[in-house]
Scaffold this motif. Structure first.
Motif, PDB file in Angstrom:
ATOM      1  N   PRO A  52       0.735  -1.410  -0.026  1.00 38.67           N
ATOM      2  CA  PRO A  52       0.022   0.161   0.102  1.00 38.67           C
ATOM      3  C   PRO A  52       0.734   1.372   0.070  1.00 38.67           C
ATOM      4  O   PRO A  52       1.871   1.234   0.454  1.00 38.67           O
ATOM      5  CB  PRO A  52      -0.799  -0.102   1.436  1.00 38.67           C
ATOM      6  N   VAL A  53       0.294   2.382  -0.415  1.00 36.28           N
ATOM      7  CA  VAL A  53       0.705   3.820  -0.345  1.00 36.28           C
ATOM      8  C   VAL A  53      -0.518   4.530   0.137  1.00 36.28           C
ATOM      9  O   VAL A  53      -1.749   4.228  -0.198  1.00 36.28           O
ATOM     10  CB  VAL A  53       0.926   4.341  -1.748  1.00 36.28           C
ATOM     11  N   LEU A  54      -0.395   5.323   1.005  1.00 35.95           N
ATOM     12  CA  LEU A  54      -1.409   5.972   1.783  1.00 35.95           C
ATOM     13  C   LEU A  54      -1.177   7.618   1.600  1.00 35.95           C
ATOM     14  O   LEU A  54      -0.012   8.100   1.942  1.00 35.95           O
ATOM     15  CB  LEU A  54      -1.498   5.946   3.382  1.00 35.95           C
ATOM     16  N   ARG A  55      -2.045   8.054   0.734  1.00 37.64           N
ATOM     17  CA  ARG A  55      -2.002   9.600   0.396  1.00 37.64           C
ATOM     18  C   ARG A  55      -2.874  10.243   1.628  1.00 37.64           C
ATOM     19  O   ARG A  55      -4.113   9.861   1.646  1.00 37.64           O
ATOM     20  CB  ARG A  55      -2.487  10.107  -0.890  1.00 37.64           C
ATOM     21  N   VAL A  56      -2.166  11.351   2.414  1.00 35.71           N
ATOM     22  CA  VAL A  56      -2.961  12.092   3.221  1.00 35.71           C
ATOM     23  C   VAL A  56      -3.090  13.481   2.693  1.00 35.71           C
ATOM     24  O   VAL A  56      -2.182  14.196   2.494  1.00 35.71           O
ATOM     25  CB  VAL A  56      -2.337  11.938   4.804  1.00 35.71           C
ATOM     26  N   VAL A  61       2.561  11.420   1.765  1.00 38.18           N
ATOM     27  CA  VAL A  61       2.502  10.014   1.338  1.00 38.18           C
ATOM     28  C   VAL A  61       3.354   9.124   2.223  1.00 38.18           C
ATOM     29  O   VAL A  61       4.400   9.645   2.580  1.00 38.18           O
ATOM     30  CB  VAL A  61       3.087  10.016  -0.166  1.00 38.18           C
ATOM     31  N   LEU A  62       2.769   7.997   2.520  1.00 43.03           N
ATOM     32  CA  LEU A  62       3.137   7.030   3.445  1.00 43.03           C
ATOM     33  C   LEU A  62       3.142   5.688   2.551  1.00 43.03           C
ATOM     34  O   LEU A  62       2.367   5.467   2.100  1.00 43.03           O
ATOM     35  CB  LEU A  62       2.721   6.648   4.714  1.00 43.03           C
ATOM     36  N   PHE A  63       4.222   4.836   2.911  1.00 44.27           N
ATOM     37  CA  PHE A  63       4.550   3.348   2.328  1.00 44.27           C
ATOM     38  C   PHE A  63       4.744   2.631   3.760  1.00 44.27           C
ATOM     39  O   PHE A  63       5.041   2.885   4.583  1.00 44.27           O
ATOM     40  CB  PHE A  63       5.370   3.496   1.400  1.00 44.27           C
ATOM     41  N   GLU A  64       4.672   1.209   3.485  1.00 41.07           N
ATOM     42  CA  GLU A  64       4.654   0.075   4.237  1.00 41.07           C
ATOM     43  C   GLU A  64       3.354   0.045   5.291  1.00 41.07           C
ATOM     44  O   GLU A  64       3.138   1.087   5.980  1.00 41.07           O
ATOM     45  CB  GLU A  64       5.883   0.345   5.198  1.00 41.07           C
ATOM     46  N   SER A  65       2.684  -1.045   5.121  1.00 40.81           N
ATOM     47  CA  SER A  65       1.714  -1.326   5.845  1.00 40.81           C
ATOM     48  C   SER A  65       1.730  -1.245   7.458  1.00 40.81           C
ATOM     49  O   SER A  65       0.724  -0.687   7.871  1.00 40.81           O
ATOM     50  CB  SER A  65       1.061  -2.725   5.405  1.00 40.81           C
ATOM     51  N   ALA A  66       2.759  -1.627   7.987  1.00 38.91           N
ATOM     52  CA  ALA A  66       2.816  -1.564   9.456  1.00 38.91           C
ATOM     53  C   ALA A  66       3.102   0.246   9.819  1.00 38.91           C
ATOM     54  O   ALA A  66       2.382   0.304  10.912  1.00 38.91           O
ATOM     55  CB  ALA A  66       4.089  -2.151   9.981  1.00 38.91           C
ATOM     56  N   VAL A  67       3.785   0.730   9.057  1.00 36.66           N
ATOM     57  CA  VAL A  67       3.985   2.023   9.259  1.00 36.66           C
ATOM     58  C   VAL A  67       2.444   2.912   9.108  1.00 36.66           C
ATOM     59  O   VAL A  67       1.982   3.744  10.052  1.00 36.66           O
ATOM     60  CB  VAL A  67       4.828   3.024   8.433  1.00 36.66           C
ATOM     61  N   ILE A  68       1.930   2.543   8.055  1.00 40.88           N
ATOM     62  CA  ILE A  68       0.652   3.005   7.675  1.00 40.88           C
ATOM     63  C   ILE A  68      -0.523   2.914   8.740  1.00 40.88           C
ATOM     64  O   ILE A  68      -1.104   3.883   9.364  1.00 40.88           O
ATOM     65  CB  ILE A  68       0.150   2.637   6.481  1.00 40.88           C
ATOM     66  N   ASN A  69      -0.528   1.569   9.187  1.00 35.73           N
ATOM     67  CA  ASN A  69      -1.389   1.399  10.344  1.00 35.73           C
ATOM     68  C   ASN A  69      -1.010   2.043  11.670  1.00 35.73           C
ATOM     69  O   ASN A  69      -2.012   2.269  12.263  1.00 35.73           O
ATOM     70  CB  ASN A  69      -1.318  -0.299  10.368  1.00 35.73           C
ATOM     71  N   GLU A  70       0.450   2.374  11.774  1.00 35.87           N
ATOM     72  CA  GLU A  70       0.504   2.886  13.291  1.00 35.87           C
ATOM     73  C   GLU A  70       0.109   4.390  13.036  1.00 35.87           C
ATOM     74  O   GLU A  70      -0.423   5.011  13.983  1.00 35.87           O
ATOM     75  CB  GLU A  70       1.991   2.803  13.366  1.00 35.87           C
TER      76      GLU A  70
END
Ligand SMILES: N[C@@H](CCC(=O)N[C@@H](CS)C(=O)NCC(=O)O)C(=O)O
Length: 219
Positions: A52-56, A61-70
């Motif tokens: 995943p990539v998360l755009r806020v 922008v964030l990547f890595e699922s564990a980082v995004i979830n935290e």
């Protein structure tokens, strides 16, 4: 905040973040891409070429699922991660172990012949036995409270459940606490709603097309 998740429709790592967002009832947009033929904007926001990539709010922008979830957990209370520092660190370690298990599951799905399949299945079972030892009375990893560790393992256990239905290996019979954990996770609305409605068909068709040993059972 406006959240956009960049996803591949079968990706277990993106699914972790979808579950977290749904558990927290946070609205988000999901954009599916073809990882074999990614859009031209993708490399600029994904340095490792992965989802995943998360755009806020579009430009963060964030990547890595564990980082995004935290990040999602810290910014959308109440927290799903345990509050006690030791317990939180312990959970992070087992989330990492779960990522490794997703890799093993993928290699099992891609194994070309029966020998390769058995080797990967045995490795997976050995890892599930480690997880079994971590589980208590349940129903979740930390007991009564659903946590980020549950979001991290639900995609793995959902896929293992599909594989077990088509080509039973007794994996859950040999790790009964993991089996009970799977049942609790698959009954959770946020988990059930974390994949596309025709996920099972797509999952089976995708791995059947890869031409591996398991593929013929999934077809
Ligand atoms: N450690 C990453 C793993 C993500 C990952 O491997 N994603 C796969 C799809 S499920 C991917 O994007 N693969 C593309 C590639 O490796 O080129 C995470 O937890 O987010």
């Amino acid at each position: 905040m406006a959240y956009q998740l960049i996803s591949f429709v079968l990706c277990p790592f993106v699914q972790r973040s979808v579950i977290t967002l749904k558990e927290k009832r946070v609205p988000f947009e999901i954009t599916y891409i073809d990882l074999q033929n990614p859009p031209e904007w993708f490399p600029a926001i994904s340095p490792m070429g992965k989802v995943p990539v998360l755009r806020v709010d579009q430009d963060r922008v964030l990547f890595e699922s564990a980082v995004i979830n935290e990040y999602l957990d810290e910014t959308n209370p109440p927290p799903l991660h345990p509050q006690d520092p030791w317990r939180r660190a312990h959970n992070r370690a087992w989330i990492e172990f779960g990522s490794n298990l997703i890799g093993r599951q993928y290699r099992m799905l891609m194994a070309l012949d029966e020998d390769g399949f058995i080797q990967e299945r045995d490795g997976l079972l050995a890892d599930l036995r480690y997880v079994e030892q971590q589980l208590g009375e349940g129903p979740f990893f930390n007991g009564a409270a659903f946590s980020l560790t549950d979001t991290a393992y639900a995609p793995l256990l959902m896929r293992l459940d599909l594989i077990e239905r088509r080509h039973p290996q007794g994996l859950f019979a040999q790790t009964p606490k993991v089996g009970a954990w799977r049942d609790a996770l698959l009954a959770r609305p946020a988990v059930r709603g974390s994949v596309v409605t025709d996920f099972q068909e797509r999952f089976n068709a995708y791995f059947a097309e890869q031409g591996g040993y398991l593929g013929k059972y999934l077809a």
